[in-house]
Write a protein that holds these residues in place. Structure first.
Motif, PDB file in Angstrom:
ATOM      1  N   ILE A 162       0.876  -1.085   0.098  1.00  0.00           N
ATOM      2  CA  ILE A 162       0.024   0.113   0.038  1.00  0.00           C
ATOM      3  C   ILE A 162       0.895   1.265   0.134  1.00  0.00           C
ATOM      4  CG2 ILE A 162      -1.744   1.323   1.588  1.00  0.00           C
ATOM      5  CD1 ILE A 162      -2.955  -1.219   2.480  1.00  0.00           C
ATOM      6  N   SER A 172      -5.590   8.608  -4.693  1.00  0.00           N
ATOM      7  CA  SER A 172      -6.130   7.690  -6.016  1.00  0.00           C
ATOM      8  C   SER A 172      -4.984   7.583  -6.812  1.00  0.00           C
ATOM      9  CB  SER A 172      -7.421   8.584  -6.517  1.00  0.00           C
ATOM     10  OG  SER A 172      -6.868   9.851  -6.874  1.00  0.00           O
ATOM     11  N   ASP A 205      -3.646   4.091 -10.640  1.00  0.00           N
ATOM     12  CA  ASP A 205      -4.475   3.846  -9.380  1.00  0.00           C
ATOM     13  C   ASP A 205      -3.832   3.241  -8.442  1.00  0.00           C
ATOM     14  OD1 ASP A 205      -6.590   3.296  -7.714  1.00  0.00           O
ATOM     15  OD2 ASP A 205      -7.469   1.743  -8.945  1.00  0.00           O
ATOM     16  N   THR A 206      -3.477   4.070  -7.371  1.00  0.00           N
ATOM     17  CA  THR A 206      -2.923   3.415  -6.044  1.00  0.00           C
ATOM     18  C   THR A 206      -3.697   3.280  -5.007  1.00  0.00           C
ATOM     19  OG1 THR A 206      -2.294   5.768  -5.671  1.00  0.00           O
ATOM     20  CG2 THR A 206      -0.702   4.405  -6.758  1.00  0.00           C
ATOM     21  N   THR A 207      -5.206   3.143  -5.221  1.00  0.00           N
ATOM     22  CA  THR A 207      -6.020   2.775  -4.282  1.00  0.00           C
ATOM     23  C   THR A 207      -6.145   1.321  -3.469  1.00  0.00           C
ATOM     24  OG1 THR A 207      -7.837   2.784  -5.802  1.00  0.00           O
ATOM     25  CG2 THR A 207      -7.476   5.092  -4.858  1.00  0.00           C
ATOM     26  N   ARG A 208      -5.451   0.674  -4.510  1.00  0.00           N
ATOM     27  CA  ARG A 208      -5.784  -0.742  -4.373  1.00  0.00           C
ATOM     28  C   ARG A 208      -4.330  -1.381  -3.875  1.00  0.00           C
ATOM     29  NH1 ARG A 208      -2.745  -2.576  -8.902  1.00  0.00           N
ATOM     30  NH2 ARG A 208      -2.699  -1.459 -10.413  1.00  0.00           N
TER      31      ARG A 208
END
Length: 192
Positions: free
Chosen positions: A159, A168, A175-178
């Motif tokens: 993360i 986000s 996309d770095t929300t996952r």
């Protein structure tokens, strides 16, 4: 199937088998001499060091592996911090590029109970907005993620935080929300 067709079929099978045996026989005594296969030099390790693979951008928009010796650490958290600090210093090889600008430093790195590395990168100065293209952002993020996950198999994913917050996107495109996982599709074979 008549006898003639069966005979031709058997002859073809025997010829193929004979060809395989002859090929094996001709290759069995050949020796590989030094210099035939280019193998990158492995750093010499001291007793208190461990070998690590770092993934840095190079030519062609790909990641390349650079091996380095790092001080050995007892805990996985110490190994993670040591690995990240070394990664953010950039490559030692002149033909590779740093994944992040010098204004990026490690805020903190911790391991959650479910084996996820939470990595906070602090960005200051004029590059605080990271004006990257999508490929540059992918190489930076996955260079870091691959360096962590492929060296520390105890860690299940990453993360990524930026200045203490999970955003986000890290630089405007990815996309770095996952949970981020290793992406070896970006890794190229290094030529000698």
């Amino acid at each position: 199937m008549n006898q003639r067709t069966a005979g031709v079929f058997l002859a073809v099978v025997l010829l193929i088998a004979l060809g395989i045996v002859l090929l094996w026989w001709s290759q069995r005594d050949k020796e590989i001499t030094p210099g035939q296969v280019a193998v990158p030099d492995t750093p010499k390790l001291e007793a208190d060091e461990a070998l690590a693979d770092f993934y840095y951008p190079g030519t062609g928009g790909q990641l390349f592996v650079e091996q380095r010796a790092l001080p050995a650490s007892e805990s996985i958290e110490e190994q993670l911090s040591t690995l990240l600090e070394a990664f953010l210093l950039g490559p030692e090889s002149e033909d590779l590029y740093p994944a992040f600008p010098p204004e990026v430093s490690l805020g903190h790195a911790m391991l959650t109970v479910d084996g996820v590395a939470q990595i906070d990168l602090t960005i200051t100065g004029q590059n605080a907005n990271l004006p990257w293209g999508s490929r540059q952002e992918m190489l930076a993020v996955y260079g870091l993620v691959d360096t962590v996950l492929l060296n520390l198999p105890e860690i299940q994913g990453v993360i990524l935080l930026r200045n203490g917050e999970q955003r986000s996107t890290f630089g405007g495109h990815l996309d770095t929300t996952r949970l981020l996982l290793a992406n070896q599709d970006l890794v190229a074979e290094r030529t000698p």
